[in-house]
Design an enzyme around this catalytic site. Structure first.
Site, PDB file in Angstrom:
ATOM      1  N   LEU A  93       1.255   2.546   5.311  1.00 31.17           N
ATOM      2  CA  LEU A  93       2.450   2.294   4.985  1.00 31.17           C
ATOM      3  C   LEU A  93       2.709   1.073   3.866  1.00 31.17           C
ATOM      4  CD1 LEU A  93       5.547   1.765   7.532  1.00 31.17           C
ATOM      5  CD2 LEU A  93       5.273   0.585   5.176  1.00 31.17           C
ATOM      6  N   HIS A 106      -1.283 -10.628   7.718  1.00 32.53           N
ATOM      7  CA  HIS A 106      -0.865 -11.104   6.297  1.00 32.53           C
ATOM      8  C   HIS A 106       0.629 -11.425   6.388  1.00 32.53           C
ATOM      9  CE1 HIS A 106       0.065 -10.589   2.172  1.00 32.53           C
ATOM     10  NE2 HIS A 106      -1.207 -10.829   1.960  1.00 32.53           N
TER      11      HIS A 106
END
Length: 339
Positions: A127, A231
């Site tokens: 994605l 992240h």
């Protein structure tokens, strides 16, 4: 909002390549490599061309298109069962407890063990949304539409679904986890290993990665600190996954240490709560804005639409939403609450 999600075609190779160049690394499923991306699109086209919902090793690549400009603004992928073409490796976090009678002390050590436990699961991944489009719910449209595609083609998917989140990457594009562990055995940087894996597969991991458990306390602090951490740009994605019923079950990515989220497919919220309704009317409606999908395989579409539920269980849908979905009165739509 004029964007809709659809299966990708070979004509989308150029736009996908441009998106891949914007990822900043660590996106194994979206490498900035035209040959690899073409192979993904060809594999997706073959899966879309097969009519029967047979559970085999398939990949579906989707793209988010702006209906007004025709530009591709995002992408996502769905794997029907991982670990069939080559092993699907993860690190499993476990604990070893030992007792010393002489010292009268119990010692517990957290360990990383190379594992293929998740082999055979379906996976949602790849994605990526163009940086200029990260508003207005488009990320949620990309993420949640995948589950409605899975529900519409349920026989093609496994009983368990996973999602790997990118781990912490430093400003130079390196991975503290890779540098503190695997990089010591491979003689290559994280970026080199990540690109090699995306293009050539991860058999080199099986060839060179140490098979014995790794004591976490023996890793440098920089590596220990990022284990199972997403992240910063993936924190919202992690919250969305948790909202859908995914949880972190002690598995992490072998490259960057990012968390692997797992859920029972039929218990994913969007799959569990989505309903199918016949469209009785298209036009002005007073209902709520919902995530809607229509069609099958290559003709499948997803978009936000204004939907009103009628007394007989059928629905009315706004003209703009119907146009994005490519539907007419009498067609069937699968829809779920937007939030």
């Amino acid at each position: 909002m004029s964007c809709f999600l659809r299966p990708a075609t070979l004509d989308d190779l150029g736009p996908l390549y441009e998106l891949a160049k914007l990822t900043g690394g660590g996106f194994t499923n979206l490498p900035p490599d035209r040959k690899s991306l073409r192979a993904k699109l060809e594999r997706s086209a073959a899966a879309l061309a097969r009519e029967t919902d047979k559970h085999v090793d398939d990949l579906f690549v989707m793209v988010l298109e702006n209906s007004e400009t025709g530009q591709v603004r995002g992408t996502c992928q769905i794997f029907t069962m991982v670990g069939q073409h080559w092993p699907f490796y993860s690190y499993r976090i476990g604990t070893l407890t030992q007792f010393s009678k002489e010292l009268n002390r119990t010692f517990r050590a957290d360990m990383l063990t190379l594992s293929t436990d998740l082999e055979g699961a379906s996976e949602v991944g790849g994605l990526f949304l163009h940086p200029r489009e990260r508003a207005g719910g488009l990320g949620m449209l990309l993420a949640r539409s995948r589950y409605l595609f899975m529900k519409a083609h349920r026989g093609r998917f496994s009983s368990r679904t996973l999602a790997e989140l990118r781990g912490v990457i430093d400003e130079a594009g390196g991975s503290p986890f890779w540098d503190g562990l695997a990089g010591r055995f491979f003689g290559m940087s994280f970026q080199e290993a990540d690109e090699f894996n995306a293009v050539k597969g991860n058999q080199f991991i099986a060839d060179l990665m140490p098979k014995h458990p790794i004591y976490i306390d023996m890793l440098p602090e920089s590596a220990r600190h990022v284990i199972a951490m997403p992240h910063p740009s993936g924190r919202a994605a992690m919250r969305m996954l948790e909202h859908e019923g995914f949880s972190h079950d002690k598995y992490i990515d072998i490259f960057d240490g990012g968390p692997t989220m797992v859920a029972h497919t039929d218990q994913i919220r969007s799959i569990r709560e989505a309903v199918e309704s016949r469209v009785a009317r298209i036009g002005e409606v007073t209902g709520e804005r919902r995530l809607a999908t229509a069609g099958r395989l290559a003709a499948w579409r997803a978009a936000y639409a204004q939907i009103e539920t009628l007394a007989n269980g059928e629905i009315a849908i706004d003209s703009a939403g119907a146009k994005l979905l490519g539907i007419a009165e009498g067609d069937t739509v699968m829809h779920v609450e937007r939030a």
